[in-house]
Design an enzyme around this catalytic site. Structure first.
Site, short mmCIF file in Angstrom:
data_model
loop_
_atom_site.label_atom_id
_atom_site.label_comp_id
_atom_site.label_asym_id
_atom_site.label_seq_id
_atom_site.Cartn_x
_atom_site.Cartn_y
_atom_site.Cartn_z
CD GLN A 101 -3.08 1.43 2.22
OE1 GLN A 101 -2.57 1.41 3.00
NE2 GLN A 101 -4.27 1.54 1.54
CE1 TYR A 182 -4.21 9.54 7.14
CE2 TYR A 182 -4.28 7.64 6.98
CZ TYR A 182 -3.63 8.13 7.17
OH TYR A 182 -3.80 8.01 8.84
NE ARG A 229 -8.69 0.10 2.40
CZ ARG A 229 -8.19 0.00 3.70
NH1 ARG A 229 -7.94 0.54 4.82
NH2 ARG A 229 -9.14 -1.35 3.91
N GLY A 319 -10.13 -5.88 8.81
CA GLY A 319 -8.55 -5.33 9.57
C GLY A 319 -8.37 -5.81 10.71
NE ARG A 320 -12.12 -2.88 13.52
CZ ARG A 320 -13.17 -2.48 13.59
NH1 ARG A 320 -13.27 -1.85 14.90
NH2 ARG A 320 -14.68 -3.04 12.84
#
Ligand code: FNR
Length: 364
Positions: A101, A182, A229, A319-320
């Protein structure tokens, strides 16, 4: 579950052949050397998770100016390439696939993290009401400066260099991080982008940097090994847009026709509920993209199966659940119990909460 389980139907995401649809989302873990070289233990961490249909690496900065948090990895020096090689090899040895990424944080940074104490860069000089993780713990981000046209040209060169380094390290592809407030998101959304040049104003102009980044990285990797993404609900890092449907509609459309590997969308940011209006917006946007669509955000095995079976998503990134369950696909396949993620060890530290989550006992 039998082979009929939609989570285990193979999927061709461009040139990436995924044996299942239980993908590992990018997860910053702040465990690299201060110069951005990943540590050896990252090979163990990623190898343990090689059964994911695809691993998206933790966000990895494309340049020193792209860094925004303590001890995140980079992909722009020989040392970074050498550090990533054994990680990629370990994933491949475990039968997996991993994309890198590519990340530039833009204004979500702090002078203490940047070369010579420089100010972070962004589309416009607007400080985010957000925090980052520095040597002193969580701190407010610093005041940014707007990138000038030379700075943009240099940033595009940095994306190309990072893509070349990712290729040299053996990655199967790259994911362009254009989400979560970002740098690329800071150009897309007009709550932050107040520029008056060809990178600001109209949607055509605000999507220009993303288009140019894709042009540059697709000169290095074939487009069918490049994913993107996006986070159209824009919850993270103080983002806003006056017309998200128009802005992200244009962003989704610009991806069509390029033959990209996939679009990866954060549909729900953790800790936040998604309103019905937002869900409807996501569905309308979804219809605009004609390639492989990966959904993410608070899915579990049941909701992932449902969404795949209904054709709402092609695959789901977790994710988690992947932090705490290295063998997540197998657990979903047999309906096993899940380990609980420990938030205190998400960011920074050693092997605890990183490589010590147990896999299922093979005897069971
Ligand atoms: C994240 N997330 C994230 N997103 C991203 O694009 N790049 C990154 O490096 C990170 N890093 C990261 C670290 C940690 C510890 C968390 C918890 C999250 C967001 C992540 O990929 C994902 O979108 C969210 O975690 C929501 O998915 P789950 O956890 O609900 O499956």
């Amino acid at each position: 579950m039998t082979e009929q389980d939609v989570l285990f139907r193979p999927l061709a995401a461009g040139a990436l052949h995924l044996p299942n649809r239980v993908l590992m989302a990018p997860l910053t873990r702040n465990r690299s050397h201060p110069d951005g070289t990943p540590r050896e233990m990252a090979a163990t961490y990623y190898r343990q998770r090689a059964s994911a249909g695809l691993i998206v690496s933790e966000a990895t900065q494309i340049s020193a100016m792209g860094k925004g948090y303590k001890d995140t990895p980079g992909i722009y020096t020989d040392s970074h390439v050498e550090g990533w090689k054994p990680i990629v090899e370990a994933v491949h040895a475990g039968g997996g696939r991993i994309v890198c990424q590519l990340w530039h944080v833009g204004r979500i940074s702090h002078v203490s993290l940047l070369p010579d104490g420089r100010q972070p860069v962004s589309s416009s000089p607007i400080r985010a009401k957000a925090q980052t993780f520095t040597a002193n713990g969580f701190e407010d981000v610093s005041e940014p400066v707007a990138l000038d046209l030379d700075g943009i040209a240099k940033t595009l060169d940095d994306y190309a260099t990072a893509a070349k380094c990712a290729r040299a390290a053996g990655f199967d592809g790259i994911e362009v991080h254009s989400a979560n407030g970002y740098l690329l998101d800071q150009f897309l959304q007009d709550g932050v982008n107040h520029r008056e040049d060809e990178y600001g104003g109209s949607i055509e102009n605000r999507t220009r940097l993303l288009r140019e980044v894709l042009d540059r990285v697709c000169d290095v990797f074939p487009a069918d090994r490049v994913g993107v993404r996006l986070s159209p609900l824009g919850q993270a890092n103080d983002m806003s847009d006056s017309d998200p449907e128009a802005t992200f509609g244009a962003a989704y459309r610009l991806l069509n026709g390029r033959g990209l590997a996939y679009l990866h969308v954060i549909e729900q940011f953790f800790g936040q509920d998604t309103e019905e209006d937002d869900k409807a917006l996501l569905r309308r946007l979804r219809g605009l993209f004609d390639g492989v669509y990966i959904g993410n955000g608070s899915y579990d095995a049941a909701t992932a199966r449902q969404a795949i079976a209904a054709g709402e998503v092609d695959a789901v990134a977790f994710g988690r659940p992947f932090i705490a369950n290295p063998d997540l696909p197998e657990r979903y396949r047999i309906g096993a119990q899940l380990n609980t993620p420990d938030q205190d060890t998400f960011y920074g530290g050693g092997s605890e909460g990183y490589t010590d989550y147990p896999a299922l006992d093979p005897a069971h």
